[in-house]
Enzyme design. Structure first.
Site, PDB file in Angstrom:
ATOM      1  N   ASP A  17       0.545  -1.505   0.002  1.00 17.83           N
ATOM      2  CA  ASP A  17      -0.314  -0.033  -0.053  1.00 17.83           C
ATOM      3  C   ASP A  17       0.727   1.448   0.231  1.00 17.83           C
ATOM      4  OD1 ASP A  17      -2.102   1.647   0.059  1.00 17.83           O
ATOM      5  OD2 ASP A  17      -2.429   0.964   2.071  1.00 17.83           O
ATOM      6  N   HIS A  34       2.781   3.403  -8.408  1.00 17.17           N
ATOM      7  CA  HIS A  34       2.494   1.948  -9.279  1.00 17.17           C
ATOM      8  C   HIS A  34       4.325   1.592  -9.356  1.00 17.17           C
ATOM      9  CE1 HIS A  34      -1.308   1.850  -8.200  1.00 17.17           C
ATOM     10  NE2 HIS A  34      -1.695   2.719  -8.513  1.00 17.17           N
ATOM     11  N   LEU A 128      11.806 -20.171  -3.930  1.00 12.43           N
ATOM     12  CA  LEU A 128      10.464 -19.184  -4.162  1.00 12.43           C
ATOM     13  C   LEU A 128       9.458 -19.332  -4.672  1.00 12.43           C
ATOM     14  CD1 LEU A 128      10.219 -16.496  -2.371  1.00 12.43           C
ATOM     15  CD2 LEU A 128      10.648 -15.307  -3.706  1.00 12.43           C
TER      16      LEU A 128
HETATM   17  C1  FPP Z   1      -1.670  -0.135  -3.224  1.00 18.93           C
HETATM   18  O1  FPP Z   1      -1.614   1.699  -3.526  1.00 18.93           O
HETATM   19  C2  FPP Z   1      -1.181  -0.801  -4.494  1.00 18.93           C
HETATM   20  C3  FPP Z   1      -2.097  -0.935  -5.414  1.00 18.93           C
HETATM   21  C4  FPP Z   1      -2.868  -0.991  -5.673  1.00 18.93           C
HETATM   22  C5  FPP Z   1      -1.186  -1.617  -6.936  1.00 18.93           C
HETATM   23  C6  FPP Z   1      -0.583  -2.272  -6.320  1.00 18.93           C
HETATM   24  C7  FPP Z   1       0.618  -2.685  -7.655  1.00 18.93           C
HETATM   25  C8  FPP Z   1       2.266  -2.627  -7.751  1.00 18.93           C
HETATM   26  C9  FPP Z   1       2.832  -2.734  -6.781  1.00 18.93           C
HETATM   27  C10 FPP Z   1       2.446  -3.280  -8.999  1.00 18.93           C
HETATM   28  C11 FPP Z   1       3.886  -3.860  -9.159  1.00 18.93           C
HETATM   29  C12 FPP Z   1       2.950  -5.236  -8.822  1.00 18.93           C
HETATM   30  C13 FPP Z   1       3.312  -6.419  -9.498  1.00 18.93           C
HETATM   31  C14 FPP Z   1       3.242  -7.560  -8.891  1.00 18.93           C
HETATM   32  C15 FPP Z   1       4.543  -6.295 -10.541  1.00 18.93           C
HETATM   33  P1  FPP Z   1      -2.398   2.947  -3.599  1.00 18.93           P
HETATM   34  O2  FPP Z   1      -2.439   3.081  -4.645  1.00 18.93           O
HETATM   35  O3  FPP Z   1      -4.045   2.045  -2.770  1.00 18.93           O
HETATM   36  O4  FPP Z   1      -2.149   3.682  -2.473  1.00 18.93           O
HETATM   37  P2  FPP Z   1      -2.301   4.828  -2.378  1.00 18.93           P
HETATM   38  O5  FPP Z   1      -3.452   4.211  -0.714  1.00 18.93           O
HETATM   39  O6  FPP Z   1      -1.718   5.450  -1.574  1.00 18.93           O
HETATM   40  O7  FPP Z   1      -3.592   5.270  -2.604  1.00 18.93           O
END
Ligand code: FPP
Length: 252
Positions: A17, A34, A128
Site C-alpha cells: 500500500d 505503481h 521461492l
Molecule cells: C496500493 O496502493 C497498490 C495497488 C493497488 C497496486 C499494487 C501494484 C503494484 C505495486 C504494481 C506492481 C506489482 C507487481 C506484482 C509487479 P494505493 O494505490 O492504494 O496507494 P494509496 O493508498 O497511497 O492510494
C-alpha cells in the site's frame, strides 16, 4: 505447537500500500507510484530467500480495486504484464515459481497470456513460491472453496463443520500453507479482504513506509520482528506444573 520458527521456511504476505500517496507527495500521477512499486517488488523477490522466506504472497489488485478509474486499472494490469515479461527469465534463474491467485475470468487476455506463460516457464522453481494476488477477494476465495468442498463430498455422506473446515483449508492453501507474517506498508492497519482464512494466526507488522520505498532492510526488519514474537496458537507456552487446584468450598 507454540514456537514460531518454521522448519520449511516462512510464508510472508504483503499488502503493498502507498503507491498513490508516494506519487502524489512528489507531484506525480498515481500511476508513477505503481511503476515505482515494481522496483520494490523486485527487491522483495530477490531478497526473500536469504531471509528464510519460502512463500511470498503479494497483493497486487483486489477485486474491490475495480472501483478505481479505468485508466488506473488498465495501468496496473499493464505494469504487471510488463513485469512478468521482463522478469520471467530472472525468476526462472532464481528458482522462483510464479503462481497467480484470484479470479481469472475478468483479467484482460494479454495479461492472462503472460501469466500463463510465466507460470509455465517457472513451474520447476523451488527456492521461492511467488504468489501474486490479482482480482483477489478472500471472501470470494473462501466461498468458492466451500462450494468446491460441498461438491466434493459424496451425496450420501454427512457434511460436518470439521469436514468442511479441513477441505476448505486444503483447497485454499494446500501448498502455500498458512501465512506466518503479514506486512502492510503505507501506514494503514487493516486486512482489506486479503487471505482472511490463511492469516488466522499470522503475526502482523504495519509500517508507515510507502510501498515504493520499501526495501530489503525493511523486509529484514519485519522478519526480525516476527522472529522475536512468541507464537502460541492459543496455547500456553512452557506452562509450569501447577500445584493441584483446591476450589474454595463455596465454589462447588
Ligand atoms: C496500493 O496502493 C497498490 C495497488 C493497488 C497496486 C499494487 C501494484 C503494484 C505495486 C504494481 C506492481 C506489482 C507487481 C506484482 C509487479 P494505493 O494505490 O492504494 O496507494 P494509496 O493508498 O497511497 O492510494
Amino acid at each position: 505447537m507454540t514456537q514460531s520458527k518454521s522448519q520449511t521456511g516462512l510464508h510472508v504476505a504483503i499488502i503493498m500500500d502507498g503507491n498513490g500517496r508516494w506519487a502524489t507527495q512528489r507531484g506525480l500521477p498515481r500511476v508513477a507510484g505503481h511503476r515505482a512499486g515494481v522496483s520494490a517488488v523486485r527487491r522483495a523477490v530477490e531478497h526473500a530467500p536469504d531471509l528464510g522466506i519460502r512463500v511470498l504472497t503479494l497483493y497486487a489488485f483486489s477485486s474491490d480495486n475495480w472501483a478505481r478509474p479505468p485508466q488506473e486499472v488498465q495501468s496496473i494490469f499493464w505494469i504487471i504484464r510488463a513485469f512478468l515479461r521482463l522478469e520471467c527469465e530472472r525468476l526462472r534463474q532464481q528458482g522462483a515459481r510464479l503462481e497467480v491467485i484470484g479470479r481469472r475470468d475478468r483479467i484482460p487476455s494479454p495479461l492472462l497470456r503472460e501469466i500463463e506463460r510465466t507460470e509455465c516457464a517457472t513451474a520447476n522453481g523451488h527456492t521461492l513460491n511467488l504468489r501474486i494476488a490479482i482480482d483477489y477477494s478472500a471472501r470470494t476465495a473462501i466461498a468458492q472453496a466451500a462450494a468446491d468442498a460441498f461438491a466434493a463430498i459424496p451425496p450420501h455422506e454427512s457434511i460436518t463443520a470439521d469436514k468442511l473446515r479441513n477441505i476448505v483449508t486444503q483447497g485454499l492453501s494446500s501448498e502455500s500453507g498458512a501465512v506466518d507474517l503479514l506486512i502492510r506498508t503505507g501506514g494503514e492497519q487493516r486486512l482489506s479482504d486479503f487471505l482472511l482464512w490463511e492469516t488466522a494466526y499470522a503475526e502482523l507488522v504495519f509500517t508507515h513506509r510507502m510501498w515504493p520505498d520499501f526495501d530489503e532492510s525493511d523486509l529484514a526488519r519485519a522478519v526480525g520482528e516476527f522472529n522475536h514474537r512468541e507464537r502460541r496458537f492459543g496455547a500456553i507456552p512452557n506452562l509450569p506444573l501447577e500445584p493441584s487446584c483446591h476450589l474454595p468450598d463455596n465454589a462447588q
